[in-house]
Design a protein around this motif. Structure first.
Motif, mmCIF file in Angstrom:
data_model
loop_
_atom_site.group_PDB
_atom_site.id
_atom_site.type_symbol
_atom_site.label_atom_id
_atom_site.label_comp_id
_atom_site.label_asym_id
_atom_site.label_seq_id
_atom_site.Cartn_x
_atom_site.Cartn_y
_atom_site.Cartn_z
ATOM 1 N N ALA A 10 0.838 -1.199 0.000
ATOM 2 C CA ALA A 10 0.000 0.000 0.000
ATOM 3 C C ALA A 10 0.876 1.254 0.000
ATOM 4 O O ALA A 10 0.607 2.222 -0.721
ATOM 5 N N TYR A 11 1.923 1.211 0.807
ATOM 6 C CA TYR A 11 2.861 2.335 0.866
ATOM 7 C C TYR A 11 3.495 2.574 -0.509
ATOM 8 O O TYR A 11 3.560 3.719 -0.992
ATOM 9 N N GLU A 12 3.961 1.523 -1.157
ATOM 10 C CA GLU A 12 4.620 1.663 -2.451
ATOM 11 C C GLU A 12 3.659 2.205 -3.508
ATOM 12 O O GLU A 12 4.052 3.030 -4.345
ATOM 13 N N GLN A 13 2.394 1.749 -3.474
ATOM 14 C CA GLN A 13 1.405 2.251 -4.428
ATOM 15 C C GLN A 13 1.121 3.737 -4.203
ATOM 16 O O GLN A 13 1.010 4.512 -5.158
ATOM 17 N N ARG A 47 -3.921 2.879 7.133
ATOM 18 C CA ARG A 47 -3.462 3.904 8.073
ATOM 19 C C ARG A 47 -1.991 3.712 8.442
ATOM 20 O O ARG A 47 -1.265 4.681 8.658
ATOM 21 N N ALA A 48 -1.553 2.469 8.487
ATOM 22 C CA ALA A 48 -0.142 2.209 8.763
ATOM 23 C C ALA A 48 0.733 2.762 7.629
ATOM 24 O O ALA A 48 1.787 3.360 7.875
ATOM 25 N N ALA A 49 0.274 2.555 6.387
ATOM 26 C CA ALA A 49 1.022 3.070 5.240
ATOM 27 C C ALA A 49 1.008 4.595 5.223
ATOM 28 O O ALA A 49 2.034 5.243 4.974
ATOM 29 N N LEU A 50 -0.156 5.182 5.518
ATOM 30 C CA LEU A 50 -0.262 6.641 5.551
ATOM 31 C C LEU A 50 0.579 7.229 6.678
ATOM 32 O O LEU A 50 1.174 8.304 6.535
#
Length: 239
Positions: A10-13, A47-50
């Motif tokens: 999710a972070y990479e996207q 939310r962790a990625a954000l």
């Protein structure tokens, strides 16, 4: 897929979307529910990625309004005279310019005194709306003596540095600038130009630029969005 791996993907996207400009500087991200559905992760994972992006300064959180992409903040290296174009390019950003006025008029008494010319002498006024990667950042007004910079009346100033045009067209090189900076509030017209709200903080810069022999050749009046500009200076105490 583990929660950690899902968060990483999710972070990479999200990083990819930011890099390609899907989420522009100053814009609001889609709601968490829509974004988690799009990325195929739970809201907790999203939310962790954000949160990771927030720690890196790539997004900002508002308790009432959701997640935002921060506006680009520009700043000047201490004691360095740079043009707006040079500041943008040095930071890998695309400078944009909309020329709103480029004409001759009579100098005011104050302008004549600053430029060491006779009152009511012809001067060139150039008004420009400056931006970084398409985001309005500064409304810039420049005044120059017409007898020294007449060639600028025909210059295309949309994709170039004014200092560079002065040098190549008029044979004038700026050596130093006496610059003052103060805080102010945006009125309705300035708020419209800069894409902000009436009463928003702005930084107002006044300058007189000189050649190496001490001759004043340019007066500048710059109004920056307060959330998009940072001025740095080295300050020393006397020994």
């Amino acid at each position: 897929m583990t929660t950690t791996r899902a968060s990483e993907q999710a972070y990479e996207q999200l990083v990819h979307h930011l890099r390609v400009g899907r989420f522009a500087a100053g814009s609001r991200l889609p709601g968490e529910r829509d974004l988690s559905d799009e990325l195929g992760v739970s809201r907790a994972t999203l939310r962790a990625a954000l949160g990771r992006l927030e720690a890196e300064g790539l997004v900002q959180r508002s308790a009432q309004r959701g997640w935002f992409v921060p506006r680009q903040v520009i700043g000047e290296p201490p004691s360095t005279l740079q043009t707006f174009t040079e500041m943008a390019l040095a930071r890998g950003l695309r400078p944009t310019t909309r020329v709103m006025r480029q004409e001759v008029r009579s100098a005011t008494m104050d302008e004549a005194a600053k430029l060491h010319i006779a009152p009511a002498s012809p001067v060139i006024q150039i008004d420009r709306l400056r931006g970084m990667d398409g985001t309005p950042v500064c409304f810039d007004v420049v005044v120059l003596p017409e007898h020294r910079a007449a060639e600028l009346l025909e210059a295309d100033l949309t994709n170039t540095s004014l200092y560079e045009e002065l040098r190549t067209r008029c044979g004038i090189s700026i050596h130093r600038s006496a610059y003052t900076l103060m805080a102010a509030l945006a009125d309705a017209e300035l708020a419209r130009l800069l894409g902000t709200t009436v009463g928003a903080a702005v930084l107002v810069g006044d300058e007189v630029a000189y050649t190496s022999d001490g001759s004043p050749v340019l007066i500048g009046f710059n109004q920056y969005r307060g959330d998009a500009y940072r001025f740095a200076a080295d300050l020393y105490r006397p020994v």
